[in-house]
Scaffold this motif. Structure first.
Motif, PDB file in Angstrom:
ATOM      1  N   MET A  14       0.842  -1.190   0.000  1.00 24.07           N
ATOM      2  CA  MET A  14       0.000   0.000   0.000  1.00 24.07           C
ATOM      3  C   MET A  14       0.883   1.248   0.000  1.00 24.07           C
ATOM      4  N   ARG A  15       0.604   2.176  -0.907  1.00 21.56           N
ATOM      5  CA  ARG A  15       1.378   3.417  -0.977  1.00 21.56           C
ATOM      6  C   ARG A  15       0.653   4.521  -0.194  1.00 21.56           C
ATOM      7  N   LEU A  16       1.365   5.100   0.760  1.00 22.83           N
ATOM      8  CA  LEU A  16       0.792   6.116   1.636  1.00 22.83           C
ATOM      9  C   LEU A  16       1.630   7.387   1.605  1.00 22.83           C
ATOM     10  N   THR A  17       0.979   8.496   1.929  1.00 18.54           N
ATOM     11  CA  THR A  17       1.665   9.784   2.037  1.00 18.54           C
ATOM     12  C   THR A  17       1.497  10.317   3.448  1.00 18.54           C
ATOM     13  N   ALA A  18       2.607  10.652   4.077  1.00 15.92           N
ATOM     14  CA  ALA A  18       2.573  11.277   5.401  1.00 15.92           C
ATOM     15  C   ALA A  18       3.053  12.718   5.269  1.00 15.92           C
ATOM     16  N   ALA A  66       4.136   0.806   2.166  1.00 16.40           N
ATOM     17  CA  ALA A  66       4.099   0.061   3.419  1.00 16.40           C
ATOM     18  C   ALA A  66       3.908  -1.405   3.109  1.00 16.40           C
ATOM     19  N   GLY A  67       4.855  -2.216   3.545  1.00 18.23           N
ATOM     20  CA  GLY A  67       4.824  -3.644   3.251  1.00 18.23           C
ATOM     21  C   GLY A  67       4.538  -4.484   4.479  1.00 18.23           C
ATOM     22  N   PRO A  68       4.649  -5.791   4.343  1.00 23.73           N
ATOM     23  CA  PRO A  68       4.371  -6.691   5.469  1.00 23.73           C
ATOM     24  C   PRO A  68       5.387  -6.492   6.598  1.00 23.73           C
ATOM     25  N   GLY A  69       4.890  -6.705   7.813  1.00 25.27           N
ATOM     26  CA  GLY A  69       5.789  -6.615   8.966  1.00 25.27           C
ATOM     27  C   GLY A  69       6.234  -5.205   9.281  1.00 25.27           C
ATOM     28  N   GLY A  70       5.523  -4.210   8.739  1.00 21.10           N
ATOM     29  CA  GLY A  70       5.889  -2.826   9.030  1.00 21.10           C
ATOM     30  C   GLY A  70       7.020  -2.291   8.184  1.00 21.10           C
ATOM     31  N   VAL A  96       9.459   6.310  -1.387  1.00 23.77           N
ATOM     32  CA  VAL A  96       9.246   6.655  -2.792  1.00 23.77           C
ATOM     33  C   VAL A  96       9.679   8.093  -3.049  1.00 23.77           C
ATOM     34  N   ARG A  97       9.307   8.980  -2.131  1.00 15.60           N
ATOM     35  CA  ARG A  97       9.669  10.392  -2.288  1.00 15.60           C
ATOM     36  C   ARG A  97       9.719  11.049  -0.917  1.00 15.60           C
ATOM     37  N   ASP A  98      10.685  11.936  -0.738  1.00 16.60           N
ATOM     38  CA  ASP A  98      10.911  12.619   0.536  1.00 16.60           C
ATOM     39  C   ASP A  98      11.128  14.096   0.236  1.00 16.60           C
ATOM     40  N   GLU A  99      10.225  14.958   0.709  1.00 22.06           N
ATOM     41  CA  GLU A  99      10.290  16.391   0.390  1.00 22.06           C
ATOM     42  C   GLU A  99      10.127  17.224   1.657  1.00 22.06           C
ATOM     43  N   THR A 104      -2.521   6.059  -2.038  1.00 22.67           N
ATOM     44  CA  THR A 104      -3.931   5.794  -1.782  1.00 22.67           C
ATOM     45  C   THR A 104      -4.497   6.615  -0.634  1.00 22.67           C
ATOM     46  N   LYS A 105      -3.645   7.226   0.184  1.00 22.89           N
ATOM     47  CA  LYS A 105      -4.146   7.970   1.336  1.00 22.89           C
ATOM     48  C   LYS A 105      -3.119   8.995   1.806  1.00 22.89           C
TER      49      LYS A 105
END
Length: 292
Positions: free
Chosen positions: A1-5, A20-24, A29-32, A73-74
């Motif tokens: 699952m691709r997430l944006t914080a 975000a993959g299995p097991g945390g 992908v990108r850091d700004e 996705t979020k």
């Protein structure tokens, strides 16, 4: 699952897009990041200024576009000290929700401390041997110290002092007067005087812009290099020496230091002063910089 914080701080707005993959597991992908100074005037007026609404919107709109383009996705948006303090907090949250269709949640000081700790120790925990950590986060409006063993948080503290707040309240001239430095020092000490001396077994880790900037200065980097800054060790003597050099420079001279972003130049002295006084209180001989 691709997430944006998105981390909406007093001085800086940061965005991390990650899978975000299995097991945390997390794959970046990108850091700004962008210095938006959301907390400008908040310490004095307890209000986010009208001009700041539009400045923050421009940053968050660009970050939302990047998030959408990446297929995230979020969006998880969180605000910290400036939004905690602002009387028009809800007005700002509603403004962004109306314009960009995502909601900002405001973290308490304790929540901010705990999340910062988990991020900072993520690549430092080595099982099965338990390790003790203390994570220091010097923000624009608040500073957090969180202690723990491995990923388990044992104690957390959040106080209303940060590089923007100390600058606006005390260090109003550039360079600041000796009297202003003394007043700021007394204020900082009054807030951390009950913080404990760290046990020798605890590794002190520092996060956020003051620490990464100071590491870049210490390394004399021509441009920011995360691989070199991350896990760089700053000794107390280095922090003390750098502070004495930086405090005597005026704003234009600070902007000429290659490793200091022009937008951070006016608050770097305050940030390093906080670091220096906290290290004194903790009895810390060194601090390891984290870019996580």
């Amino acid at each position: 699952m691709r997430l944006t914080a998105i981390d909406i701080g007093t001085n800086t707005i940061l965005m991390l897009i990650a899978d975000a993959g299995p097991g945390g597991s997390i794959k970046v992908v990108r850091d700004e990041h962008t210095i938006a100074r959301l907390g400008k005037g908040v310490d004095e007026n307890r209000m986010i200024l009208p001009a700041t609404f539009d400045r923050a919107l421009n940053v968050l709109e660009r970050f939302k576009d990047l998030s959408d383009e990446s297929g995230s996705t979020k969006i998880l948006a969180r605000g910290t000290s400036a939004l905690r303090d602002a009387k028009n907090q809800q007005e700002f949250i509603d403004f962004i929700k109306q314009k960009l269709e995502f909601k900002i949640e405001v973290l308490s000081g304790d929540q901010e401390a705990e999340l910062t700790y988990i991020g900072a120790v993520a690549d430092a925990v080595h099982k099965p041997r338990p390790q003790n950590f203390a994570v220091l986060d010097i923000g624009g409006g608040s500073t957090e110290l969180t202690e723990g063993t491995g990923f388990e948080v044992k104690a957390k503290r959040s106080v209303d002092m940060g590089s923007v707040r100390i600058t606006e309240r005390f260090l109003k001239s550039s360079p600041p007067s000796a009297h202003a430095i003394n007043e700021a020092t007394r204020f900082i000490r009054s807030l951390v005087e009950d913080w404990p001396v760290l046990p020798s077994s605890a590794a002190l880790i520092g996060v956020a812009g003051t620490l990464t900037t100071l590491a870049s200065v210490d390394l004399a980097l021509p441009s920011f290099d995360r691989a070199l800054v991350h896990k760089h060790v700053l000794t107390f003597e280095t922090v003390d020496s750098r502070f004495k050099k930086l405090r005597d420079k005026n704003l234009e001279e600070l902007k000429q230091v290659p490793q200091i972003l022009p937008e951070r130049a006016d608050i770097i002295v305050a940030g390093v002063l906080i670091l220096l006084e906290v290290m004194k209180q903790l009895g810390a001989e060194s601090i390891t910089v984290s870019d996580q």
